[in-house]
Design a protein around this motif. Structure first.
Motif, PDB file in Angstrom:
ATOM      1  N   ILE A 187       2.148   2.158  -0.369  1.00 29.81           N
ATOM      2  CA  ILE A 187       2.348   3.119  -1.452  1.00 29.81           C
ATOM      3  C   ILE A 187       2.453   2.352  -2.771  1.00 29.81           C
ATOM      4  CG2 ILE A 187       4.850   3.067  -1.076  1.00 29.81           C
ATOM      5  CD1 ILE A 187       4.956   5.992  -1.989  1.00 29.81           C
ATOM      6  N   GLY A 188       1.921   2.937  -3.840  1.00 34.29           N
ATOM      7  CA  GLY A 188       1.970   2.255  -5.136  1.00 34.29           C
ATOM      8  C   GLY A 188       1.862   3.232  -6.296  1.00 34.29           C
ATOM      9  N   SER A 189       1.968   2.669  -7.510  1.00 31.86           N
ATOM     10  CA  SER A 189       1.892   3.474  -8.730  1.00 31.86           C
ATOM     11  C   SER A 189       1.235   2.627  -9.812  1.00 31.86           C
ATOM     12  CB  SER A 189       3.290   3.900  -9.172  1.00 31.86           C
ATOM     13  OG  SER A 189       4.025   2.762  -9.629  1.00 31.86           O
ATOM     14  N   ASP A 190       1.328   3.067 -11.062  1.00 31.68           N
ATOM     15  CA  ASP A 190       0.743   2.292 -12.157  1.00 31.68           C
ATOM     16  C   ASP A 190       1.489   0.986 -12.410  1.00 31.68           C
ATOM     17  OD1 ASP A 190       3.039   3.371 -13.153  1.00 31.68           O
ATOM     18  OD2 ASP A 190       2.136   4.285 -14.925  1.00 31.68           O
ATOM     19  N   GLU A 191       2.577   0.766 -11.676  1.00 28.74           N
ATOM     20  CA  GLU A 191       3.310  -0.495 -11.763  1.00 28.74           C
ATOM     21  C   GLU A 191       3.036  -1.391 -10.565  1.00 28.74           C
ATOM     22  OE1 GLU A 191       7.398   0.422 -12.343  1.00 28.74           O
ATOM     23  OE2 GLU A 191       7.107   1.246 -14.355  1.00 28.74           O
TER      24      GLU A 191
ATOM     25  N   VAL B 137      -7.142 -12.453  10.074  1.00 29.64           N
ATOM     26  CA  VAL B 137      -7.423 -11.335   9.170  1.00 29.64           C
ATOM     27  C   VAL B 137      -6.131 -10.760   8.598  1.00 29.64           C
ATOM     28  CG1 VAL B 137      -8.343  -8.979   9.041  1.00 29.64           C
ATOM     29  CG2 VAL B 137      -9.620 -10.745  10.263  1.00 29.64           C
ATOM     30  N   LYS B 138      -5.074 -10.737   9.397  1.00 28.59           N
ATOM     31  CA  LYS B 138      -3.803 -10.162   8.922  1.00 28.59           C
ATOM     32  C   LYS B 138      -3.257 -10.903   7.702  1.00 28.59           C
ATOM     33  CE  LYS B 138       0.798  -8.699  10.467  1.00 28.59           C
ATOM     34  NZ  LYS B 138       1.700  -8.547  11.632  1.00 28.59           N
ATOM     35  N   PRO B 139      -3.125 -12.244   7.741  1.00 20.60           N
ATOM     36  CA  PRO B 139      -2.648 -12.927   6.522  1.00 20.60           C
ATOM     37  C   PRO B 139      -3.624 -12.821   5.357  1.00 20.60           C
ATOM     38  CG  PRO B 139      -3.256 -14.524   8.230  1.00 20.60           C
ATOM     39  CD  PRO B 139      -3.240 -13.181   8.875  1.00 20.60           C
ATOM     40  N   LEU B 140      -4.929 -12.735   5.650  1.00 20.31           N
ATOM     41  CA  LEU B 140      -5.901 -12.538   4.571  1.00 20.31           C
ATOM     42  C   LEU B 140      -5.662 -11.203   3.879  1.00 20.31           C
ATOM     43  CD1 LEU B 140      -9.292 -13.806   6.089  1.00 20.31           C
ATOM     44  CD2 LEU B 140      -7.959 -14.858   4.256  1.00 20.31           C
ATOM     45  N   PHE B 141      -5.377 -10.170   4.658  1.00 19.82           N
ATOM     46  CA  PHE B 141      -5.111  -8.843   4.085  1.00 19.82           C
ATOM     47  C   PHE B 141      -3.820  -8.881   3.266  1.00 19.82           C
ATOM     48  CE2 PHE B 141      -3.938  -4.467   3.713  1.00 19.82           C
ATOM     49  CZ  PHE B 141      -5.135  -3.769   3.701  1.00 19.82           C
ATOM     50  N   GLN B 142      -2.781  -9.486   3.816  1.00 15.72           N
ATOM     51  CA  GLN B 142      -1.500  -9.564   3.099  1.00 15.72           C
ATOM     52  C   GLN B 142      -1.657 -10.334   1.791  1.00 15.72           C
ATOM     53  OE1 GLN B 142       0.551 -11.304   6.456  1.00 15.72           O
ATOM     54  NE2 GLN B 142       1.713  -9.420   6.840  1.00 15.72           N
ATOM     55  N   GLU B 143      -2.453 -11.388   1.831  1.00 18.76           N
ATOM     56  CA  GLU B 143      -2.700 -12.173   0.616  1.00 18.76           C
ATOM     57  C   GLU B 143      -3.457 -11.350  -0.415  1.00 18.76           C
ATOM     58  OE1 GLU B 143      -5.531 -15.965  -0.581  1.00 18.76           O
ATOM     59  OE2 GLU B 143      -4.582 -15.945   1.397  1.00 18.76           O
ATOM     60  N   ALA B 144      -4.452 -10.569   0.042  1.00 20.34           N
ATOM     61  CA  ALA B 144      -5.231  -9.731  -0.874  1.00 20.34           C
ATOM     62  C   ALA B 144      -4.359  -8.659  -1.511  1.00 20.34           C
ATOM     63  CB  ALA B 144      -6.403  -9.092  -0.126  1.00 20.34           C
ATOM     64  N   VAL B 145      -3.382  -8.140  -0.768  1.00 24.43           N
ATOM     65  CA  VAL B 145      -2.440  -7.158  -1.320  1.00 24.43           C
ATOM     66  C   VAL B 145      -1.657  -7.783  -2.475  1.00 24.43           C
ATOM     67  CG1 VAL B 145      -0.317  -5.859  -0.839  1.00 24.43           C
ATOM     68  CG2 VAL B 145      -2.220  -5.772   0.785  1.00 24.43           C
ATOM     69  N   GLU B 146      -1.248  -9.033  -2.294  1.00 24.83           N
ATOM     70  CA  GLU B 146      -0.490  -9.724  -3.339  1.00 24.83           C
ATOM     71  C   GLU B 146      -1.323  -9.944  -4.599  1.00 24.83           C
ATOM     72  OE1 GLU B 146       2.715 -10.505  -3.304  1.00 24.83           O
ATOM     73  OE2 GLU B 146       2.892  -9.535  -1.337  1.00 24.83           O
ATOM     74  N   HIS B 147      -2.649  -9.991  -4.428  1.00 22.48           N
ATOM     75  CA  HIS B 147      -3.527 -10.248  -5.573  1.00 22.48           C
ATOM     76  C   HIS B 147      -3.803  -8.998  -6.409  1.00 22.48           C
ATOM     77  CE1 HIS B 147      -5.301 -14.022  -3.413  1.00 22.48           C
ATOM     78  NE2 HIS B 147      -4.089 -14.233  -3.906  1.00 22.48           N
ATOM     79  N   VAL B 148      -3.415  -7.823  -5.908  1.00 25.77           N
ATOM     80  CA  VAL B 148      -3.616  -6.579  -6.660  1.00 25.77           C
ATOM     81  C   VAL B 148      -2.603  -6.521  -7.799  1.00 25.77           C
ATOM     82  CG1 VAL B 148      -3.600  -4.056  -6.568  1.00 25.77           C
ATOM     83  CG2 VAL B 148      -4.515  -5.360  -4.640  1.00 25.77           C
ATOM     84  N   THR B 149      -3.085  -6.355  -9.012  1.00 25.13           N
ATOM     85  CA  THR B 149      -2.210  -6.373 -10.193  1.00 25.13           C
ATOM     86  C   THR B 149      -1.891  -4.960 -10.681  1.00 25.13           C
ATOM     87  OG1 THR B 149      -4.077  -6.419 -11.743  1.00 25.13           O
ATOM     88  CG2 THR B 149      -3.282  -8.532 -10.885  1.00 25.13           C
TER      89      THR B 149
ATOM     90  N   TRP C 291      -4.199  -1.280 -10.693  1.00 26.69           N
ATOM     91  CA  TRP C 291      -3.711   0.069 -10.395  1.00 26.69           C
ATOM     92  C   TRP C 291      -3.965   1.025 -11.569  1.00 26.69           C
ATOM     93  CZ3 TRP C 291      -2.015   3.002  -6.484  1.00 26.69           C
ATOM     94  CH2 TRP C 291      -1.718   2.375  -5.272  1.00 26.69           C
ATOM     95  N   LYS C 292      -3.688   0.568 -12.768  1.00 28.40           N
ATOM     96  CA  LYS C 292      -3.880   1.425 -13.947  1.00 28.40           C
ATOM     97  C   LYS C 292      -5.342   1.864 -14.074  1.00 28.40           C
ATOM     98  CE  LYS C 292      -0.063  -0.157 -16.926  1.00 28.40           C
ATOM     99  NZ  LYS C 292       0.644  -1.038 -15.984  1.00 28.40           N
ATOM    100  N   LYS C 293      -6.273   0.931 -13.834  1.00 31.40           N
ATOM    101  CA  LYS C 293      -7.696   1.261 -13.933  1.00 31.40           C
ATOM    102  C   LYS C 293      -8.111   2.276 -12.869  1.00 31.40           C
ATOM    103  CE  LYS C 293      -9.275  -3.094 -16.000  1.00 31.40           C
ATOM    104  NZ  LYS C 293     -10.088  -4.328 -15.783  1.00 31.40           N
ATOM    105  N   CYS C 294      -7.599   2.111 -11.655  1.00 32.03           N
ATOM    106  CA  CYS C 294      -7.939   3.042 -10.572  1.00 32.03           C
ATOM    107  C   CYS C 294      -7.364   4.431 -10.839  1.00 32.03           C
ATOM    108  CB  CYS C 294      -7.436   2.497  -9.232  1.00 32.03           C
ATOM    109  SG  CYS C 294      -8.280   0.992  -8.692  1.00 32.03           S
ATOM    110  N   ILE C 295      -6.151   4.469 -11.383  1.00 32.96           N
ATOM    111  CA  ILE C 295      -5.536   5.766 -11.710  1.00 32.96           C
ATOM    112  C   ILE C 295      -6.320   6.458 -12.817  1.00 32.96           C
ATOM    113  CG2 ILE C 295      -3.486   6.859 -12.689  1.00 32.96           C
ATOM    114  CD1 ILE C 295      -1.818   4.727 -11.158  1.00 32.96           C
ATOM    115  N   GLU C 296      -6.750   5.692 -13.818  1.00 33.32           N
ATOM    116  CA  GLU C 296      -7.559   6.269 -14.894  1.00 33.32           C
ATOM    117  C   GLU C 296      -8.881   6.816 -14.352  1.00 33.32           C
ATOM    118  OE1 GLU C 296      -6.903   6.961 -18.082  1.00 33.32           O
ATOM    119  OE2 GLU C 296      -4.857   6.404 -17.505  1.00 33.32           O
TER     120      GLU C 296
END
Length: 459
Positions: A237-241, A393-405, A409-414
């Motif tokens: 779950i996430g938001s613009d933050e 694949v699991k740590p790769l996914f977790q690492e990719a989650v950490e790379h989301v800024t 999120w703001k761009k996707c919400i827009e």
């Protein structure tokens, strides 16, 4: 030479009529060697007779001999056996479904009636939509809750009225929540296979075999995954933050088919109750209508209930009915009043914590920006996955989650807000409940019989 040839012919008699593409490398090599020996032993009988003897000795048809020897003549060597092509089952994720729906809506924005053929051609141009046939596209459109309708002499697909109304209500409510400056969170599940990788890569087509590559000192290219393999089920779950801290739930799936079968209401509600306590007061949580999001607090009468049980349910709700009423009449009463008593466990959990659940219209994942976030994460995993093992694949996914800024999120919400505005514009142009129409007839056909237009036959 005659005895061994007879044995080989007996063993391979059942393969006489198979095309050369289905021959193994060993079979091709044997045929070629037999023919060379015949040419050497019978140089004076002519090429045609030499091929006939080859067919007789090996047990394969004369046409197979001609084809194989022609291949050897053109390539200079015996080619490896061709791999059999197995049609892979197409499973569309929410993002692909969104792109298909948007393809249809693009026709409406242009005021162009979209035929199945026209939509099919457009989907083929989009590399993000899996390739599929016309009949498969038709099935997908039905799964996206378009329905078949007669309009004059043409068959039509339109959004079901209840979905159109649901969409309009959603758009009003999310606009209202934003005007009240309430914090909005977006929740969703997804999956990823251990074989998830880039679908298009550079390949060296000049190397025709592994042997040729080895001799010349080259590789055989990148290793391909052996199928899709096991998969991980993910919830966040996430938001613009950005993503909510501690919100990631990830576990190994155990079933095939739709990933929604891997989750259940108990697992989801336990996670949801925990995550609610970390969200600010008066927050809004946007989610879809998956079955595990939609467990009802109280069961409502259905057609499977006995007549007496339906009567007891109506009586418990103080809904008047006559004892002589048929079961069908009682169910009509239930339908008229059930909206008053339908309460979802997830919604109740949110209310207890001072939050609000806002449910997406069915098949409208494009209104949930987290879908674009998933696409970004999966793309990163695909570019780094080289072992095709779930443990990697699991740590790769977790690492990719950490790379989301936060900015991602703001761009996707827009982007989702722009889609909302487009849908509002459609509502203004077409009325309160817009009719979104697709002609199901072939674009080259002008006429159809009465029975043809009633059938949804697109084979």
């Amino acid at each position: 030479m005659e005895a061994p040839a007879a044995n080989f012919a007996t063993v391979n008699a059942r393969r006489r009529k198979l095309p050369t593409g289905h021959l193994t490398l060993r079979e091709k090599t044997v045929i070629h060697n037999v023919h060379q020996n015949i040419v050497k032993d019978f140089p004076d009988i002519g090429a045609t007779e030499q091929k006939k003897k080859t067919a007789s000795y090996t047990g394969f048809s004369l046409s197979t001999i001609y084809t194989l020897l022609g291949e050897v003549h053109s390539t200079g060597h015996v080619s490896p056996a061709k791999k059999a092509k197995h049609e892979e089952r197409i499973i569309l994720d929410d993002h692909a479904n969104y792109l298909i729906r948007k393809t249809v809506h693009d026709f409406f924005f242009k005021q162009i009636p979209p035929t199945i053929d026209a939509v099919h051609e457009e989907t083929k141009l989009n590399s993000e939509i899996p390739k599929m046939g016309r009949s498969k596209l038709h099935k997908v459109l039905k799964e996206l809750q378009f329905r078949f309708k007669r309009r004059g002499r043409n068959g039509l697909l339109i959004d079901r009225p209840e979905i159109t109304v649901w969409r309009a209500k959603f758009l009003r409510e999310i606009e209202k929540f934003r005007s009240e400056e309430r914090k909005i969170f977006y929740l969703d599940e997804t999956w990823i296979n251990e074989g998830h990788t880039k679908t298009k890569i550079w390949v060296d087509e000049s190397k025709k075999s592994a042997r040729q590559a080895f001799i010349e000192g080259f590789s055989t290219g990148l290793k391909d995954p052996c199928g899709k393999g096991k998969r991980l089920i993910i919830l966040h779950i996430g938001s613009d933050e950005g993503f909510v801290d501690g919100g990631l739930l990830i576990f190994e799936g155990s079933k095939g088919g739709d990933y929604h079968q891997e989750m259940n209401a108990t697992v989801f509600e336990t996670w949801f109750a925990k995550i609610l306590k970390t969200l600010p007061n008066n927050a809004v949580i946007v989610l879809d209508n998956a079955s595990y999001h939609s467990r009802k607090v109280e069961k409502i009468s259905t057609t499977s209930w006995r007549k007496g049980d339906i009567q007891n349910w109506l009586a418990s709700k103080n809904i008047a009915f006559e004892s002589a009423m048929l079961k069908a009449e009682l169910l009509m009463l239930v339908k008229q009043h059930k909206h008053t008593f339908e309460r979802y466990a997830v919604d109740e959990l949110a209310v207890q914590e001072g939050k609000t659940v806002l449910r997406l219209p069915p098949y409208h994942c494009e209104l949930n920006p987290i879908e674009l976030i998933w696409a970004q994460i999966k793309n990163e995993v695909a570019s780094k996955n080289i072992t095709f093992k779930l443990r990697d694949v699991k740590p790769l996914f977790q690492e990719a989650v950490e790379h989301v800024t936060d900015e991602n999120w703001k761009k996707c919400i827009e982007h989702s807000k722009k889609i909302e505005n487009e849908m509002r514009r459609i509502g203004e142009n077409f009325g309160t409940v817009p009719e979104l129409i697709i002609s199901l007839q072939d674009s080259s056909s002008d006429t159809s019989t009465e029975s043809d237009s009633d059938k949804e036959n697109f084979d």
